[in-house]
Design an enzyme around this catalytic site. Structure first.
Site: not given
Ligand code: OAD
Length: 250
Positions: A26, A38, A103, A106, A121, A129, A155, A196-197
């Site tokens: 994200a 997060r 993940q 969008d 994801h 449907c 549907c 990603s975290s």
């Molecule tokens: P997270 O929100 O967990 O992590 C996003 C990471 O991106 C964080 O560690 C931020 O520090 C970093 N970040 C944000 N903006 C940034 C920027 N401009 N430049 C560099 N780093 C940046 O998002 P995901 O790891 O994608 O799953 O979360 C994984 C999954 O958790 C998602 O796909 C979702 C959620 O549950 C489902 O919906 C199935």
């Protein structure tokens, strides 16, 4: 290493590699105006949304599900790709990058021009449907919900609520995307992990497959992750990193 040094080292690795894969989260889309999960301004600050994004919540009340998520879906529809999305499309065009594993739901990688994208994801753009399996382009439904003309997409054949193709809590990952993602990890010599975290499994397992297959790793993220010790870490905004990389690759 300073941010400048790690950025330069990461760009050097990109220049030297011919088999790159990317793994995005994200954080690659926050600069497009889509909140991550997060961070302090992330979506998980909204307990209502967390509660709604499960399969049981969708089944219990599709109307509530769409009411809670329509703002997010319409924000996504209006968003434009960031420099980091464009960097990956450019690397694919140059024949250096084989695949993007994301993940994110969008669709911004495809909007930026990436062709081989594995959405582990799912995606918000299409839906199915649950009864007959019929496929739907969700955009007209989302527009109608936003303007108040519709509460729940149905549907056309079965008249049951259509579910967007996003992976909700309690659901399995799409098999084809997962297989493609594993292949992309096994084949690369360099993995770019962007925004990603790396705490959500099984997706967060993917970088370990690339490492086990001998790939180097570049990780661009504002916050620390469990993979930091195995990567060249660039602790900077993805926009800054991508602009620097795009300029160097010109
Ligand atoms: P997270 O929100 O967990 O992590 C996003 C990471 O991106 C964080 O560690 C931020 O520090 C970093 N970040 C944000 N903006 C940034 C920027 N401009 N430049 C560099 N780093 C940046 O998002 P995901 O790891 O994608 O799953 O979360 C994984 C999954 O958790 C998602 O796909 C979702 C959620 O549950 C489902 O919906 C199935």
């Amino acid at each position: 290493m300073s941010t400048l040094e790690s950025t330069q080292e990461a760009i050097r690795l990109i220049q030297a590699s011919g088999r790159i894969s990317a793994f995005s989260g994200a954080g690659i889309s926050t600069e497009a105006g889509i909140p991550d999960f997060r961070s302090p301004s992330g979506m998980w600050q909204d307990p209502d949304l967390v509660e709604q994004l499960s399969l049981s919540a969708f089944r219990d009340s599709p109307e509530q599900f769409y009411r809670a998520s329509i703002g997010l879906f319409r924000t996504i529809a209006r968003a434009e790709p960031t420099p980091a999305h464009r960097l990956l499309a450019r690397l694919e065009e140059a024949g250096k990058l084989d695949a993007v594993v994301t993940q994110n739901i969008d669709g911004l990688h495809q909007k930026a021009g990436s062709r081989k994208v594995f959405e582990v994801h799912g995606t918000y753009r299409t839906g199915h449907c649950p009864q007959c399996g019929g496929a739907f382009d969700m955009d007209p439904f989302y527009r109608a919900i936003e303007s108040g003309r519709l509460k729940v997409p149905l549907c056309s054949r079965c008249r049951v609520p259509v579910k967007p193709d996003i992976v909700l809590f309690e659901e399995l990952l799409p098999e084809d995307a997962w297989k493609g993602a594993v292949g992309a990890m096994e084949q690369c010599d360099l993995l770019l992990v962007l925004g990603s975290s790396l705490v959500v499994y099984p997706a967060a397992e993917l970088p370990s497959i690339a490492l086990a297959s001998g790939a180097r790793m570049v990780l661009v993220n504002l916050d620390p992750t469990v993979y930091d010790r195995s990567a060249v870490v660039v602790r900077d905004r993805l926009g800054n990193f991508a602009e620097a990389a795009l300029a160097a690759l010109r």
